[in-house]
Design a protein around this motif. Structure first.
Motif, PDB file in Angstrom:
ATOM      1  N   LEU A 118       7.295   1.978   5.626  1.00  0.00           N
ATOM      2  CA  LEU A 118       8.388   2.621   4.897  1.00  0.00           C
ATOM      3  C   LEU A 118       8.068   4.098   4.724  1.00  0.00           C
ATOM      4  CD1 LEU A 118       8.869  -0.034   2.036  1.00  0.00           C
ATOM      5  CD2 LEU A 118      10.033   0.049   4.258  1.00  0.00           C
ATOM      6  N   ASP A 119       8.855   4.945   5.357  1.00  0.00           N
ATOM      7  CA  ASP A 119       8.603   6.385   5.309  1.00  0.00           C
ATOM      8  C   ASP A 119       9.559   7.046   4.325  1.00  0.00           C
ATOM      9  OD1 ASP A 119       7.781   8.943   5.768  1.00  0.00           O
ATOM     10  OD2 ASP A 119       8.212   8.961   7.907  1.00  0.00           O
ATOM     11  N   GLU A 120       9.119   7.161   3.085  1.00  0.00           N
ATOM     12  CA  GLU A 120       9.908   7.748   1.997  1.00  0.00           C
ATOM     13  C   GLU A 120      11.312   7.151   1.916  1.00  0.00           C
ATOM     14  OE1 GLU A 120       9.476  11.895   1.131  1.00  0.00           O
ATOM     15  OE2 GLU A 120       7.939  12.131   2.662  1.00  0.00           O
ATOM     16  N   PRO A 121      11.424   5.850   1.798  1.00  0.00           N
ATOM     17  CA  PRO A 121      12.734   5.196   1.827  1.00  0.00           C
ATOM     18  C   PRO A 121      13.607   5.465   0.609  1.00  0.00           C
ATOM     19  CG  PRO A 121      11.054   3.621   1.207  1.00  0.00           C
ATOM     20  CD  PRO A 121      10.329   4.875   1.590  1.00  0.00           C
ATOM     21  N   GLY A 164       2.981  17.885   4.679  1.00  0.00           N
ATOM     22  CA  GLY A 164       2.054  18.357   5.694  1.00  0.00           C
ATOM     23  C   GLY A 164       0.676  17.742   5.645  1.00  0.00           C
ATOM     24  N   SER A 165       0.490  16.744   4.783  1.00  0.00           N
ATOM     25  CA  SER A 165      -0.841  16.138   4.652  1.00  0.00           C
ATOM     26  C   SER A 165      -1.121  15.088   5.722  1.00  0.00           C
ATOM     27  CB  SER A 165      -1.012  15.516   3.261  1.00  0.00           C
ATOM     28  OG  SER A 165      -0.040  14.508   3.037  1.00  0.00           O
ATOM     29  N   GLY A 166      -0.078  14.639   6.438  1.00  0.00           N
ATOM     30  CA  GLY A 166      -0.294  13.694   7.530  1.00  0.00           C
ATOM     31  C   GLY A 166       0.191  12.289   7.269  1.00  0.00           C
ATOM     32  N   LYS A 167       0.959  12.088   6.208  1.00  0.00           N
ATOM     33  CA  LYS A 167       1.393  10.735   5.841  1.00  0.00           C
ATOM     34  C   LYS A 167       2.272  10.116   6.933  1.00  0.00           C
ATOM     35  CE  LYS A 167       3.500  12.172   2.130  1.00  0.00           C
ATOM     36  NZ  LYS A 167       3.322  13.618   2.375  1.00  0.00           N
ATOM     37  N   THR A 168       3.317  10.856   7.328  1.00  0.00           N
ATOM     38  CA  THR A 168       4.224  10.338   8.354  1.00  0.00           C
ATOM     39  C   THR A 168       3.522  10.233   9.703  1.00  0.00           C
ATOM     40  OG1 THR A 168       6.207  11.163   7.244  1.00  0.00           O
ATOM     41  CG2 THR A 168       6.364  10.816   9.617  1.00  0.00           C
ATOM     42  N   THR A 169       2.641  11.167   9.997  1.00  0.00           N
ATOM     43  CA  THR A 169       1.872  11.105  11.251  1.00  0.00           C
ATOM     44  C   THR A 169       1.047   9.830  11.305  1.00  0.00           C
ATOM     45  OG1 THR A 169       1.762  13.519  11.360  1.00  0.00           O
ATOM     46  CG2 THR A 169       0.177  12.296  12.690  1.00  0.00           C
ATOM     47  N   LEU A 170       0.460   9.441  10.184  1.00  0.00           N
ATOM     48  CA  LEU A 170      -0.318   8.200  10.142  1.00  0.00           C
ATOM     49  C   LEU A 170       0.584   6.999  10.403  1.00  0.00           C
ATOM     50  CD1 LEU A 170      -2.836   6.542   9.647  1.00  0.00           C
ATOM     51  CD2 LEU A 170      -2.452   6.769   7.176  1.00  0.00           C
ATOM     52  N   LEU A 171       1.752   6.953   9.753  1.00  0.00           N
ATOM     53  CA  LEU A 171       2.678   5.837   9.978  1.00  0.00           C
ATOM     54  C   LEU A 171       3.092   5.757  11.447  1.00  0.00           C
ATOM     55  CD1 LEU A 171       5.221   5.509   7.028  1.00  0.00           C
ATOM     56  CD2 LEU A 171       2.983   4.477   7.317  1.00  0.00           C
ATOM     57  N   ILE A 188       3.091  -4.317   3.563  1.00  0.00           N
ATOM     58  CA  ILE A 188       3.907  -3.103   3.469  1.00  0.00           C
ATOM     59  C   ILE A 188       3.032  -1.867   3.268  1.00  0.00           C
ATOM     60  CG2 ILE A 188       5.712  -1.919   2.164  1.00  0.00           C
ATOM     61  CD1 ILE A 188       6.859  -4.641   1.434  1.00  0.00           C
ATOM     62  N   ILE A 189       3.323  -0.831   4.076  1.00  0.00           N
ATOM     63  CA  ILE A 189       2.702   0.488   3.900  1.00  0.00           C
ATOM     64  C   ILE A 189       3.831   1.465   3.626  1.00  0.00           C
ATOM     65  CG2 ILE A 189       1.225   2.264   4.896  1.00  0.00           C
ATOM     66  CD1 ILE A 189       0.147   0.177   6.821  1.00  0.00           C
ATOM     67  N   HIS A 190       3.794   2.099   2.476  1.00  0.00           N
ATOM     68  CA  HIS A 190       4.924   2.871   1.946  1.00  0.00           C
ATOM     69  C   HIS A 190       4.472   4.304   1.668  1.00  0.00           C
ATOM     70  CE1 HIS A 190       8.189   3.008  -1.485  1.00  0.00           C
ATOM     71  NE2 HIS A 190       8.090   4.160  -0.859  1.00  0.00           N
ATOM     72  N   VAL A 191       5.014   5.255   2.411  1.00  0.00           N
ATOM     73  CA  VAL A 191       4.774   6.672   2.140  1.00  0.00           C
ATOM     74  C   VAL A 191       5.767   7.123   1.079  1.00  0.00           C
ATOM     75  CG1 VAL A 191       5.172   8.981   3.090  1.00  0.00           C
ATOM     76  CG2 VAL A 191       3.721   7.368   4.312  1.00  0.00           C
ATOM     77  N   SER A 192       5.274   7.809   0.053  1.00  0.00           N
ATOM     78  CA  SER A 192       6.161   8.192  -1.048  1.00  0.00           C
ATOM     79  C   SER A 192       5.688   9.462  -1.736  1.00  0.00           C
ATOM     80  CB  SER A 192       6.233   7.064  -2.078  1.00  0.00           C
ATOM     81  OG  SER A 192       7.053   7.442  -3.173  1.00  0.00           O
ATOM     82  N   HIS A 193       6.666  10.222  -2.270  1.00  0.00           N
ATOM     83  CA  HIS A 193       6.373  11.369  -3.134  1.00  0.00           C
ATOM     84  C   HIS A 193       6.460  10.972  -4.607  1.00  0.00           C
ATOM     85  CE1 HIS A 193       5.773  14.778  -0.513  1.00  0.00           C
ATOM     86  NE2 HIS A 193       6.832  14.448   0.205  1.00  0.00           N
ATOM     87  N   PHE A 194       6.872   9.751  -4.874  1.00  0.00           N
ATOM     88  CA  PHE A 194       7.091   9.324  -6.253  1.00  0.00           C
ATOM     89  C   PHE A 194       5.907   8.483  -6.739  1.00  0.00           C
ATOM     90  CE2 PHE A 194      11.326   9.559  -4.234  1.00  0.00           C
ATOM     91  CZ  PHE A 194      11.865  10.592  -4.994  1.00  0.00           C
ATOM     92  N   ILE A 195       5.187   8.997  -7.722  1.00  0.00           N
ATOM     93  CA  ILE A 195       4.055   8.251  -8.269  1.00  0.00           C
ATOM     94  C   ILE A 195       4.540   6.955  -8.908  1.00  0.00           C
ATOM     95  CG2 ILE A 195       2.318   8.294 -10.098  1.00  0.00           C
ATOM     96  CD1 ILE A 195       1.532   9.752  -7.532  1.00  0.00           C
ATOM     97  N   GLU A 196       5.802   6.931  -9.365  1.00  0.00           N
ATOM     98  CA  GLU A 196       6.359   5.696  -9.933  1.00  0.00           C
ATOM     99  C   GLU A 196       6.307   4.543  -8.928  1.00  0.00           C
ATOM    100  OE1 GLU A 196       7.844   8.586  -9.865  1.00  0.00           O
ATOM    101  OE2 GLU A 196       8.351   9.209 -11.912  1.00  0.00           O
ATOM    102  N   ASP A 197       6.483   4.855  -7.640  1.00  0.00           N
ATOM    103  CA  ASP A 197       6.403   3.817  -6.615  1.00  0.00           C
ATOM    104  C   ASP A 197       5.028   3.174  -6.598  1.00  0.00           C
ATOM    105  OD1 ASP A 197       9.003   4.348  -5.885  1.00  0.00           O
ATOM    106  OD2 ASP A 197       8.465   5.619  -4.185  1.00  0.00           O
ATOM    107  N   TYR A 204       0.833  -1.192   0.000  1.00  0.00           N
ATOM    108  CA  TYR A 204       0.000   0.000   0.000  1.00  0.00           C
ATOM    109  C   TYR A 204       0.873   1.249   0.000  1.00  0.00           C
ATOM    110  CZ  TYR A 204      -3.339  -3.553   1.370  1.00  0.00           C
ATOM    111  OH  TYR A 204      -4.100  -4.693   1.401  1.00  0.00           O
ATOM    112  N   VAL A 205       0.645   2.118  -0.986  1.00  0.00           N
ATOM    113  CA  VAL A 205       1.393   3.368  -1.076  1.00  0.00           C
ATOM    114  C   VAL A 205       0.482   4.518  -0.648  1.00  0.00           C
ATOM    115  CG1 VAL A 205       2.467   5.035  -2.649  1.00  0.00           C
ATOM    116  CG2 VAL A 205       3.037   2.608  -2.825  1.00  0.00           C
ATOM    117  N   ILE A 206       1.025   5.391   0.219  1.00  0.00           N
ATOM    118  CA  ILE A 206       0.312   6.591   0.649  1.00  0.00           C
ATOM    119  C   ILE A 206       1.044   7.798   0.088  1.00  0.00           C
ATOM    120  CG2 ILE A 206      -0.497   7.963   2.603  1.00  0.00           C
ATOM    121  CD1 ILE A 206      -0.435   5.415   4.288  1.00  0.00           C
ATOM    122  N   ALA A 207       0.357   8.592  -0.726  1.00  0.00           N
ATOM    123  CA  ALA A 207       0.947   9.787  -1.336  1.00  0.00           C
ATOM    124  C   ALA A 207       0.208  11.017  -0.831  1.00  0.00           C
ATOM    125  CB  ALA A 207       0.875   9.700  -2.859  1.00  0.00           C
ATOM    126  N   GLY A 208       0.812  12.178  -1.057  1.00  0.00           N
ATOM    127  CA  GLY A 208       0.180  13.425  -0.655  1.00  0.00           C
ATOM    128  C   GLY A 208       1.211  14.518  -0.509  1.00  0.00           C
TER     129      GLY A 208
END
Length: 343
Positions: free
Chosen positions: A156-159, A38-45, A186-195, A31-35
């Motif tokens: 995974l926080d923007e690994p 300041g949208s709360g991605k890392t806070t959720l993790l 796996i829950i993966h926070v990312s700024h890359f849509i490719e992920d 699962y990838v979380i994008a945003g």
């Protein structure tokens, strides 16, 4: 089988509120979380990890309520973008650290370290200190340390954020390999849509502390429903309801569509064409008011009536020249804003 269930999770941090968040994640999914920032991605993790305690709601891991369980008892792996390795330890000792906290005997620790080292192809790195490793190698050690405890969930926080393209590609392949083994979720926070395209079974988009879009990554990336998500994806050209007359000939049935509230037509800079003369059925006369040279060609700002559009083109036009914009109706999306009351 559901690995993780989140029910009405609400977390307050100073002036930021996360939630309410509701999720149901199947076992062994990616699962990838994008945003935006300041949208709360890392806070959720970190809330799933147990670093933050919620005001309301529940976190249920494989049927067990872990909402108030200490971090060390959750059996959750966590990898950050900054690696967070112990600089005074070699790679092997870093990997072994969590196993010692679990009070495993030496033979079991050695077996697990050997297995994870072979899987990630890092046997030659075990005796090196973090300062002797590249960024990609440090991240591999960080992933090994998280996986060796056999976590029920891997966060995974923007690994891949600090790595060059070739290293990112290699690590994505490793993450694919881990997913295929079906040993963790796996829950993966990312700024890359490719992920999301390459790795995820489901993509979540967060905005202002809430999840506003979710679904199959290919489907929701190609068909965004909200203005905020479309802007994140690069749909930088927007026409609001009051200006739909510009597109009236393209959307023959636009006025007959039953929209509840304000909607927008959005498209990306590459989704329209600039011509010196009328070049398609839907031409709109405009004027070039600015030009920038980019790695993708020329980026033009074109004014049509009182609207301005960003348009990519490989063709050279002069500033202040009259041009025609040709729209591709199939690439224009109709979206609505996810304001605070609608999220």
């Amino acid at each position: 089988m559901e690995a993780l269930t989140i029910q009405n999770l609400t977390v307050k941090l100073k002036n930021f509120v996360l939630g309410p968040i509701n999720l149901e994640l199947e076992e062994h999914g990616y699962y990838v979380i994008a945003g935006p920032n300041g949208s709360g991605k890392t806070t959720l993790l970190r809330s799933i990890l147990g670093f933050y305690r919620p005001l309301y709601g529940k976190i249920i891991l494989y049927g067990k309520d872990i909402t108030n369980l200490p971090i060390e008892k959750r059996k959750i792996g966590y990898v950050t973008q900054s690696y967070s390795l112990f600089n005074n330890m070699d790679a092997k000792s870093n990997i072994e650290y969590g196993l010692k906290l679990m009070k495993l005997n030496k033979s079991e620790r050695e077996k697990r370290i050997k297995d994870i080292s072979v899987m990630l192809n890092i046997e030659n790195l075990l005796n090196k200190k973090p300062k002797e490793l590249s960024g990609g190698q440090q991240q591999l050690i960080s992933i090994a340390r998280a996986l060796v405890i056999e976590p029920k969930i891997l966060l995974l926080d923007e690994p891949l954020s600090n790595l060059d393209p070739n290293v990112k590609k290699n690590l994505r392949n490793i993450l694919k390999k881990i997913t295929k083994l079906k040993t963790t979720t796996i829950i993966h926070v990312s700024h890359f849509i490719e992920d999301a395209f390459e790795l995820s079974t489901k993509l979540f988009f967060m905005y202002k502390g809430k999840i506003i879009e979710a679904g199959n990554p290919v489907e929701i990336i190609n068909n965004p429903k909200t203005l905020e998500f479309s802007e994140y994806l690069g749909y930088s050209n927007m026409i609001d309801t009051n200006s739909f007359g510009i597109l009236e000939n393209i959307f023959h049935d636009l006025k007959r569509l039953d929209y509840d509230g304000k909607v927008y037509a959005v498209f990306r800079p590459e989704d329209a064409k600039i011509c010196g003369n009328k070049c398609c059925d839907y031409n709109f006369e405009g004027k070039i008011i600015d030009i920038s040279l980019t790695s993708r060609g020329f980026l033009y700002i074109v004014k049509v009536n009182d609207k301005t559009f960003n348009i990519f083109s490989e063709d050279k036009f002069e500033e202040n020249s009259k041009v025609y914009l040709c729209f591709d109706a199939n690439k224009i999306k109709i979206v609505r804003s996810a304001n605070a009351n609608e999220i």
